[in-house]
Design a protein around this motif. Sequence first.
Motif, PDB file in Angstrom:
ATOM      1  N   GLY A   1       0.816  -1.215   0.000  1.00  0.00           N
ATOM      2  CA  GLY A   1       0.000   0.000   0.000  1.00  0.00           C
ATOM      3  C   GLY A   1       0.846   1.259   0.000  1.00  0.00           C
ATOM      4  O   GLY A   1       0.526   2.248  -0.667  1.00  0.00           O
ATOM      5  N   ALA A   2       1.942   1.212   0.764  1.00  0.00           N
ATOM      6  CA  ALA A   2       2.831   2.375   0.833  1.00  0.00           C
ATOM      7  C   ALA A   2       3.510   2.627  -0.512  1.00  0.00           C
ATOM      8  O   ALA A   2       3.629   3.769  -0.965  1.00  0.00           O
ATOM      9  N   ALA A   3       3.951   1.554  -1.168  1.00  0.00           N
ATOM     10  CA  ALA A   3       4.604   1.700  -2.473  1.00  0.00           C
ATOM     11  C   ALA A   3       3.611   2.208  -3.520  1.00  0.00           C
ATOM     12  O   ALA A   3       3.963   2.986  -4.413  1.00  0.00           O
ATOM     13  N   ALA A   4       2.374   1.768  -3.397  1.00  0.00           N
ATOM     14  CA  ALA A   4       1.360   2.155  -4.384  1.00  0.00           C
ATOM     15  C   ALA A   4       1.105   3.662  -4.372  1.00  0.00           C
ATOM     16  O   ALA A   4       0.822   4.258  -5.420  1.00  0.00           O
ATOM     17  N   ILE A   5       1.237   4.280  -3.192  1.00  0.00           N
ATOM     18  CA  ILE A   5       0.993   5.730  -3.087  1.00  0.00           C
ATOM     19  C   ILE A   5       1.898   6.501  -4.054  1.00  0.00           C
ATOM     20  O   ILE A   5       1.498   7.520  -4.620  1.00  0.00           O
TER      21      ILE A   5
ATOM     22  N   ASP B   1       1.139   7.865 -11.299  1.00  0.00           N
ATOM     23  CA  ASP B   1       1.160   7.921 -12.764  1.00  0.00           C
ATOM     24  C   ASP B   1       0.843   6.565 -13.397  1.00  0.00           C
ATOM     25  O   ASP B   1       0.521   6.493 -14.588  1.00  0.00           O
ATOM     26  N   ASP B   2       0.980   5.504 -12.641  1.00  0.00           N
ATOM     27  CA  ASP B   2       0.664   4.156 -13.140  1.00  0.00           C
ATOM     28  C   ASP B   2      -0.619   3.623 -12.498  1.00  0.00           C
ATOM     29  O   ASP B   2      -0.768   2.410 -12.275  1.00  0.00           O
ATOM     30  N   ASP B   3      -1.527   4.527 -12.172  1.00  0.00           N
ATOM     31  CA  ASP B   3      -2.811   4.149 -11.549  1.00  0.00           C
ATOM     32  C   ASP B   3      -2.607   3.339 -10.269  1.00  0.00           C
ATOM     33  O   ASP B   3      -3.343   2.392  -9.983  1.00  0.00           O
ATOM     34  N   TYR B   4      -1.565   3.702  -9.534  1.00  0.00           N
ATOM     35  CA  TYR B   4      -1.266   3.088  -8.221  1.00  0.00           C
ATOM     36  C   TYR B   4      -0.912   1.610  -8.313  1.00  0.00           C
ATOM     37  O   TYR B   4      -1.151   0.840  -7.386  1.00  0.00           O
ATOM     38  N   ILE B   5      -0.313   1.234  -9.453  1.00  0.00           N
ATOM     39  CA  ILE B   5       0.250  -0.110  -9.603  1.00  0.00           C
ATOM     40  C   ILE B   5       1.771   0.040  -9.563  1.00  0.00           C
ATOM     41  O   ILE B   5       2.380   0.456 -10.550  1.00  0.00           O
ATOM     42  N   PRO B   6       2.401  -0.245  -8.416  1.00  0.00           N
ATOM     43  CA  PRO B   6       3.838   0.033  -8.278  1.00  0.00           C
ATOM     44  C   PRO B   6       4.717  -0.943  -9.057  1.00  0.00           C
ATOM     45  O   PRO B   6       4.736  -2.143  -8.772  1.00  0.00           O
ATOM     46  N   ALA B   7       5.425  -0.420 -10.034  1.00  0.00           N
ATOM     47  CA  ALA B   7       6.298  -1.261 -10.871  1.00  0.00           C
ATOM     48  C   ALA B   7       7.379  -1.929 -10.031  1.00  0.00           C
ATOM     49  O   ALA B   7       7.813  -3.047 -10.335  1.00  0.00           O
ATOM     50  N   SER B   8       7.792  -1.262  -8.937  1.00  0.00           N
ATOM     51  CA  SER B   8       8.868  -1.813  -8.102  1.00  0.00           C
ATOM     52  C   SER B   8       8.442  -3.116  -7.428  1.00  0.00           C
ATOM     53  O   SER B   8       9.285  -3.906  -7.012  1.00  0.00           O
ATOM     54  N   LEU B   9       7.146  -3.351  -7.314  1.00  0.00           N
ATOM     55  CA  LEU B   9       6.649  -4.576  -6.675  1.00  0.00           C
ATOM     56  C   LEU B   9       5.870  -5.446  -7.664  1.00  0.00           C
ATOM     57  O   LEU B   9       4.990  -6.213  -7.281  1.00  0.00           O
ATOM     58  N   SER B  10       6.229  -5.324  -8.943  1.00  0.00           N
ATOM     59  CA  SER B  10       5.481  -6.063  -9.963  1.00  0.00           C
ATOM     60  C   SER B  10       5.562  -7.577  -9.740  1.00  0.00           C
ATOM     61  O   SER B  10       4.640  -8.313 -10.114  1.00  0.00           O
ATOM     62  N   SER B  11       6.645  -8.045  -9.097  1.00  0.00           N
ATOM     63  CA  SER B  11       6.772  -9.491  -8.859  1.00  0.00           C
ATOM     64  C   SER B  11       5.749  -9.986  -7.837  1.00  0.00           C
ATOM     65  O   SER B  11       5.520 -11.194  -7.718  1.00  0.00           O
ATOM     66  N   SER B  12       5.131  -9.062  -7.099  1.00  0.00           N
ATOM     67  CA  SER B  12       4.098  -9.451  -6.121  1.00  0.00           C
ATOM     68  C   SER B  12       2.697  -9.406  -6.716  1.00  0.00           C
ATOM     69  O   SER B  12       1.732  -9.771  -6.048  1.00  0.00           O
ATOM     70  N   ILE B  13       2.583  -8.934  -7.957  1.00  0.00           N
ATOM     71  CA  ILE B  13       1.266  -8.733  -8.570  1.00  0.00           C
ATOM     72  C   ILE B  13       0.967  -9.866  -9.551  1.00  0.00           C
ATOM     73  O   ILE B  13       1.730 -10.097 -10.481  1.00  0.00           O
ATOM     74  N   ILE B  14      -0.150 -10.534  -9.323  1.00  0.00           N
ATOM     75  CA  ILE B  14      -0.553 -11.610 -10.235  1.00  0.00           C
ATOM     76  C   ILE B  14      -1.454 -11.071 -11.330  1.00  0.00           C
ATOM     77  O   ILE B  14      -1.316 -11.424 -12.496  1.00  0.00           O
ATOM     78  N   ALA B  15      -2.374 -10.211 -10.960  1.00  0.00           N
ATOM     79  CA  ALA B  15      -3.293  -9.615 -11.928  1.00  0.00           C
ATOM     80  C   ALA B  15      -3.917  -8.389 -11.281  1.00  0.00           C
ATOM     81  O   ALA B  15      -3.913  -8.259 -10.051  1.00  0.00           O
ATOM     82  N   HIS B  16      -4.418  -7.485 -12.099  1.00  0.00           N
ATOM     83  CA  HIS B  16      -5.135  -6.335 -11.535  1.00  0.00           C
ATOM     84  C   HIS B  16      -6.100  -5.772 -12.549  1.00  0.00           C
ATOM     85  O   HIS B  16      -5.900  -5.894 -13.761  1.00  0.00           O
ATOM     86  N   THR B  17      -7.157  -5.148 -12.017  1.00  0.00           N
ATOM     87  CA  THR B  17      -8.096  -4.447 -12.888  1.00  0.00           C
ATOM     88  C   THR B  17      -7.552  -3.045 -13.166  1.00  0.00           C
ATOM     89  O   THR B  17      -6.565  -2.606 -12.576  1.00  0.00           O
ATOM     90  N   LYS B  18      -8.252  -2.350 -14.030  1.00  0.00           N
ATOM     91  CA  LYS B  18      -7.992  -0.927 -14.214  1.00  0.00           C
ATOM     92  C   LYS B  18      -8.451  -0.164 -12.982  1.00  0.00           C
ATOM     93  O   LYS B  18      -9.252  -0.660 -12.189  1.00  0.00           O
ATOM     94  N   LEU B  19      -7.954   1.042 -12.836  1.00  0.00           N
ATOM     95  CA  LEU B  19      -8.471   1.944 -11.808  1.00  0.00           C
ATOM     96  C   LEU B  19      -9.772   2.547 -12.345  1.00  0.00           C
ATOM     97  O   LEU B  19      -9.806   3.088 -13.446  1.00  0.00           O
TER      98      LEU B  19
END
Length: 167
Positions: A102-106, A110-128
Motif C-alpha cells: 500500500g505504501a509503495a502504491a501511493i 502515474d501508473d494508476d497506483y500499480i507500483p512497478a517496483s513490486l510487480s513481482s508481487s502482482i498476479i493480476a489487476h483491474t484498471k483503476l
Amino acid sequence: MKKLFLAPALVFMILAACSGNQKKDNREVAESATMDALEVSEPITIELEGHDNMTYSGDTEVNVNAGQEITLTLKNVGELPMETMGHNVVILTPGTDLADFGAAAINAKDDDYIPASLSSSIIAHTKLLGPGESDTITFQLDTPGVYDFICSFPGHWATMKGTITVK
Ligand SMILES: [Cu+2]
C-alpha cells in the motif's frame, strides 16, 4: 470473455458426438477423462463492487481449485470522482505485506497506483475505475495458498481487501 464460454460449449459438442459413436470400447474412458478436464477448467466468477466508503461488497472470501479459470469483475458503484475515490482490485502473491504494498502504491500515481517496483508481487489487476465504471479480468492461480487482493488507491488497502484461497 468469449473464449470462456466457447470452450465448455465445444467440449459439450464433442461429448455429444461421442455418445452417438458405435465404438463403445474406449468411449467411457474418453468421456470420463473429458469430464475431469471440464471440471477443472470450468470458470469461476468473482463479482465485486467498490463503494464511496472505501469498502468492497460481494465475493470477498473465495475458494477456488488450483488451475481453475477465474473471471473477476469489479464495478465502482460510488459517485465520487476517480481522483479522490478510485477503486481497483490487485491480486497479490501469498505472503505479500499489504502495508508495504500500500505504501509503495501511493508513489505510483502515474501508473494508476500499480507500483512497478513490486510487480513481482502482482498476479493480476483491474484498471483503476471511476464512478459507474467496471472492468473484468481473467486469470488462474496454479499454486495452493491464500492470495490477498486489495484496492491499491492510497489508503484503501486497509479496508478494501479480500482473499482467494486456492486448494
Ligand atoms: Cu478503492
